[in-house]
Design a protein around this motif. Structure first.
Motif, PDB file in Angstrom:
ATOM      1  N   PHE A  46       0.830  -1.218   0.000  1.00 21.04           N
ATOM      2  CA  PHE A  46       0.000   0.000   0.000  1.00 21.04           C
ATOM      3  C   PHE A  46       0.860   1.262   0.000  1.00 21.04           C
ATOM      4  CE2 PHE A  46      -3.558  -2.750   1.598  1.00 21.04           C
ATOM      5  CZ  PHE A  46      -4.421  -2.496   0.538  1.00 21.04           C
ATOM      6  N   ALA A  47       2.011   1.218   0.702  1.00 17.89           N
ATOM      7  CA  ALA A  47       2.903   2.384   0.728  1.00 17.89           C
ATOM      8  C   ALA A  47       3.402   2.688  -0.685  1.00 17.89           C
ATOM      9  CB  ALA A  47       4.079   2.120   1.664  1.00 17.89           C
ATOM     10  N   VAL A  48       3.703   1.641  -1.450  1.00 14.56           N
ATOM     11  CA  VAL A  48       4.156   1.824  -2.833  1.00 14.56           C
ATOM     12  C   VAL A  48       3.015   2.385  -3.679  1.00 14.56           C
ATOM     13  CG1 VAL A  48       4.876   0.583  -4.918  1.00 14.56           C
ATOM     14  CG2 VAL A  48       5.985   0.089  -2.736  1.00 14.56           C
ATOM     15  N   MET A  49       1.823   1.814  -3.529  1.00 11.19           N
ATOM     16  CA  MET A  49       0.665   2.308  -4.298  1.00 11.19           C
ATOM     17  C   MET A  49       0.432   3.794  -4.006  1.00 11.19           C
ATOM     18  SD  MET A  49      -2.217  -0.671  -4.042  1.00 11.19           S
ATOM     19  CE  MET A  49      -1.655  -2.087  -3.162  1.00 11.19           C
ATOM     20  N   GLU A  50       0.477   4.155  -2.729  1.00 11.78           N
ATOM     21  CA  GLU A  50       0.215   5.551  -2.353  1.00 11.78           C
ATOM     22  C   GLU A  50       1.309   6.477  -2.849  1.00 11.78           C
ATOM     23  OE1 GLU A  50      -0.581   5.067   1.913  1.00 11.78           O
ATOM     24  OE2 GLU A  50      -2.627   5.738   1.464  1.00 11.78           O
ATOM     25  N   SER A  51       2.527   5.980  -2.875  1.00 15.15           N
ATOM     26  CA  SER A  51       3.641   6.810  -3.306  1.00 15.15           C
ATOM     27  C   SER A  51       3.648   7.006  -4.826  1.00 15.15           C
ATOM     28  CB  SER A  51       4.941   6.155  -2.833  1.00 15.15           C
ATOM     29  OG  SER A  51       6.043   6.755  -3.419  1.00 15.15           O
ATOM     30  N   PHE A  52       3.244   5.986  -5.564  1.00 16.05           N
ATOM     31  CA  PHE A  52       3.356   6.040  -7.019  1.00 16.05           C
ATOM     32  C   PHE A  52       2.090   6.546  -7.711  1.00 16.05           C
ATOM     33  CE2 PHE A  52       7.036   2.795  -7.708  1.00 16.05           C
ATOM     34  CZ  PHE A  52       7.803   3.489  -6.788  1.00 16.05           C
ATOM     35  N   MET A  53       0.976   6.599  -6.979  1.00 18.02           N
ATOM     36  CA  MET A  53      -0.273   7.071  -7.587  1.00 18.02           C
ATOM     37  C   MET A  53      -0.699   8.374  -6.912  1.00 18.02           C
ATOM     38  SD  MET A  53      -0.741   4.639  -9.798  1.00 18.02           S
ATOM     39  CE  MET A  53      -2.398   4.715 -10.443  1.00 18.02           C
ATOM     40  N   ASP A  54      -1.673   9.078  -7.507  1.00 20.63           N
ATOM     41  CA  ASP A  54      -2.145  10.325  -6.899  1.00 20.63           C
ATOM     42  C   ASP A  54      -3.051  10.043  -5.704  1.00 20.63           C
ATOM     43  OD1 ASP A  54      -0.807  11.689  -8.858  1.00 20.63           O
ATOM     44  OD2 ASP A  54      -2.545  11.844 -10.170  1.00 20.63           O
ATOM     45  N   LYS A  55      -3.839   8.978  -5.829  1.00 15.89           N
ATOM     46  CA  LYS A  55      -4.788   8.656  -4.760  1.00 15.89           C
ATOM     47  C   LYS A  55      -5.054   7.150  -4.764  1.00 15.89           C
ATOM     48  CE  LYS A  55      -9.389   9.772  -4.769  1.00 15.89           C
ATOM     49  NZ  LYS A  55     -10.565  10.636  -4.890  1.00 15.89           N
ATOM     50  N   VAL A  56      -5.240   6.593  -3.572  1.00 14.74           N
ATOM     51  CA  VAL A  56      -5.575   5.168  -3.451  1.00 14.74           C
ATOM     52  C   VAL A  56      -6.764   5.048  -2.505  1.00 14.74           C
ATOM     53  CG1 VAL A  56      -4.766   2.883  -2.715  1.00 14.74           C
ATOM     54  CG2 VAL A  56      -3.152   4.477  -3.747  1.00 14.74           C
ATOM     55  N   LYS A  57      -7.804   4.358  -2.970  1.00 15.41           N
ATOM     56  CA  LYS A  57      -8.985   4.182  -2.113  1.00 15.41           C
ATOM     57  C   LYS A  57      -9.178   2.683  -1.858  1.00 15.41           C
ATOM     58  CE  LYS A  57     -13.426   5.077  -3.190  1.00 15.41           C
ATOM     59  NZ  LYS A  57     -14.448   5.718  -4.021  1.00 15.41           N
ATOM     60  N   VAL A  58      -9.430   2.321  -0.617  1.00 16.53           N
ATOM     61  CA  VAL A  58      -9.605   0.903  -0.296  1.00 16.53           C
ATOM     62  C   VAL A  58     -10.932   0.713   0.426  1.00 16.53           C
ATOM     63  CG1 VAL A  58      -8.605  -1.109   0.884  1.00 16.53           C
ATOM     64  CG2 VAL A  58      -7.100   0.679   0.019  1.00 16.53           C
ATOM     65  N   THR A  59     -11.752  -0.198  -0.091  1.00 13.97           N
ATOM     66  CA  THR A  59     -12.964  -0.577   0.639  1.00 13.97           C
ATOM     67  C   THR A  59     -12.939  -2.090   0.802  1.00 13.97           C
ATOM     68  OG1 THR A  59     -14.205  -0.733  -1.423  1.00 13.97           O
ATOM     69  CG2 THR A  59     -14.383   1.335  -0.239  1.00 13.97           C
ATOM     70  N   SER A  60     -13.421  -2.574   1.929  1.00 21.41           N
ATOM     71  CA  SER A  60     -13.347  -4.008   2.164  1.00 21.41           C
ATOM     72  C   SER A  60     -14.442  -4.457   3.120  1.00 21.41           C
ATOM     73  CB  SER A  60     -11.971  -4.345   2.763  1.00 21.41           C
ATOM     74  OG  SER A  60     -11.791  -5.741   2.799  1.00 21.41           O
ATOM     75  N   ARG A  61     -14.891  -5.684   2.899  1.00 25.82           N
ATOM     76  CA  ARG A  61     -15.821  -6.297   3.857  1.00 25.82           C
ATOM     77  C   ARG A  61     -15.314  -7.688   4.154  1.00 25.82           C
ATOM     78  NH1 ARG A  61     -21.759  -6.151   1.776  1.00 25.82           N
ATOM     79  NH2 ARG A  61     -22.148  -7.302   3.696  1.00 25.82           N
ATOM     80  N   GLU A  62     -15.171  -7.980   5.439  1.00 28.65           N
ATOM     81  CA  GLU A  62     -14.658  -9.301   5.825  1.00 28.65           C
ATOM     82  C   GLU A  62     -15.542 -10.410   5.264  1.00 28.65           C
ATOM     83  OE1 GLU A  62     -12.333 -10.193   9.586  1.00 28.65           O
ATOM     84  OE2 GLU A  62     -13.615  -8.506  10.166  1.00 28.65           O
ATOM     85  N   GLY A  63     -14.892 -11.375   4.645  1.00 33.87           N
ATOM     86  CA  GLY A  63     -15.613 -12.503   4.067  1.00 33.87           C
ATOM     87  C   GLY A  63     -16.232 -12.214   2.701  1.00 33.87           C
ATOM     88  N   LYS A  64     -16.188 -10.949   2.281  1.00 37.34           N
ATOM     89  CA  LYS A  64     -16.815 -10.570   1.002  1.00 37.34           C
ATOM     90  C   LYS A  64     -15.789 -10.160  -0.049  1.00 37.34           C
ATOM     91  CE  LYS A  64     -21.238 -10.793   2.224  1.00 37.34           C
ATOM     92  NZ  LYS A  64     -22.115 -11.799   1.609  1.00 37.34           N
ATOM     93  N   GLY A  65     -14.744  -9.476   0.397  1.00 39.56           N
ATOM     94  CA  GLY A  65     -13.726  -9.069  -0.566  1.00 39.56           C
ATOM     95  C   GLY A  65     -13.265  -7.637  -0.395  1.00 39.56           C
ATOM     96  N   THR A  66     -12.355  -7.254  -1.271  1.00 37.68           N
ATOM     97  CA  THR A  66     -11.707  -5.940  -1.183  1.00 37.68           C
ATOM     98  C   THR A  66     -11.664  -5.292  -2.558  1.00 37.68           C
ATOM     99  OG1 THR A  66     -10.323  -6.720   0.642  1.00 37.68           O
ATOM    100  CG2 THR A  66      -9.529  -4.779  -0.534  1.00 37.68           C
ATOM    101  N   THR A  67     -11.831  -3.978  -2.575  1.00 39.55           N
ATOM    102  CA  THR A  67     -11.646  -3.219  -3.813  1.00 39.55           C
ATOM    103  C   THR A  67     -10.616  -2.123  -3.563  1.00 39.55           C
ATOM    104  OG1 THR A  67     -13.941  -3.592  -4.459  1.00 39.55           O
ATOM    105  CG2 THR A  67     -12.787  -1.807  -5.582  1.00 39.55           C
ATOM    106  N   VAL A  68      -9.576  -2.121  -4.392  1.00 37.40           N
ATOM    107  CA  VAL A  68      -8.558  -1.068  -4.335  1.00 37.40           C
ATOM    108  C   VAL A  68      -8.720  -0.231  -5.594  1.00 37.40           C
ATOM    109  CG1 VAL A  68      -6.070  -0.606  -4.424  1.00 37.40           C
ATOM    110  CG2 VAL A  68      -6.942  -2.441  -2.977  1.00 37.40           C
TER     111      VAL A  68
END
Lengths: 148, 100
Positions: A111-133
């Motif tokens: 995540f540190a690399v994603m945040e450093s190399f992109m303008d913005k990073v958004k993460v949403t997640s639900r346990e047992g359901k999945g994650t969207t970056v």
């Protein structure tokens, strides 16, 4: 931000697909005339997000990864990387540099690399359901549009 | 994927291609088996022919740093292309004692 173009990809969570995923998104964003450094940034950020799906979300088991890349009218590349894996219990903790549940050979820097190399990073997640970056990067024209 | 050279206690590993989670496992195994056999004082990882590296490469560097520490040796990383140097700087591995 109206969408000007998009690409949808669905790939199995196999580590051999990491290279394909980052190359496909890089190829899609070529229409924005990126610099070599910008292309490297995109490839690295996508590689981190896809690796997270494989290593963490699915624990190297079978699953599917959905990648939607989009280019808006104002030249923003938006890459949405989604899995239906185990989800993240504490997003804030997961995004801390050096935090990892991936064992000794993982650096915990995704995540540190994603945040450093992109303008913005958004993460949403639900346990047992999945994650969207969602990764955002604005591409400036080579003319006088560059910020100071 | 890797070539090695050994001289006077210095083992140089010439890495090439792309380093990600998929490729780093075999690279790690190759380096570790040669390190165990040769037990160098200094392990030098040369990145000049690496086209791409994500944070899996940082895991690889940190892991080899630990391996070298266990046998009383040191780790050096050299010839980093610009995009790889950015990730290395971000990781702060040099603060651990990795030489550059």
């Amino acid at each position: 931000m109206k969408s000007q173009n998009y690409m949808d990809l669905k790939i199995p969570s196999k580590s051999i697909n990491e290279s394909f995923a980052r190359s496909a998104v890089a190829a899609f964003c070529l229409q924005l005339d990126p610099t070599i450094a910008e292309l490297a940034d995109i490839k690295t950020a996508v590689s981190e997000a896809v690796t997270n799906c494989i290593v963490h979300a699915y624990n190297s088991a079978n699953g599917e990864i959905y990648i939607k890349s989009e280019i808006t009218d104002d030249r923003v590349l938006i890459v949405k990387i989604r899995d239906k894996g185990k989800g993240i219990a504490d997003i804030k903790q997961a995004m801390e540099p050096l935090f990892t549940t991936g064992g000794e050979e993982r650096a915990g820097l995704g995540f540190a690399v994603m945040e450093s190399f992109m303008d913005k990073v958004k993460v949403t997640s639900r346990e047992g359901k999945g994650t969207t970056v969602t990764l955002y990067k604005k591409f400036f024209r080579v003319t006088n549009e560059k910020p100071e | 994927m890797i070539n090695t050279d050994y001289q006077d206690g210095v083992m140089t590993v010439y890495l090439s291609g792309e380093i990600d989670q998929h490729t780093s496992k075999s690279i790690r195994q190759e380096i570790d088996s040669r390190t165990e056999a040769l037990r160098p004082n200094l392990l030098c990882l040369d990145f000049s022919k690496v086209r791409f590296m994500d944070s899996s490469g940082i895991g690889l560097i940190m892991g080899r740093f630990r391996q070298m520490s266990l046998i009383g040796g040191r780790l050096k990383i050299t010839n980093l292309p610009e995009n790889i140097d950015r990730i290395v700087k971000l990781s702060g591995v040099q603060t651990l004692g990795v030489l550059k």
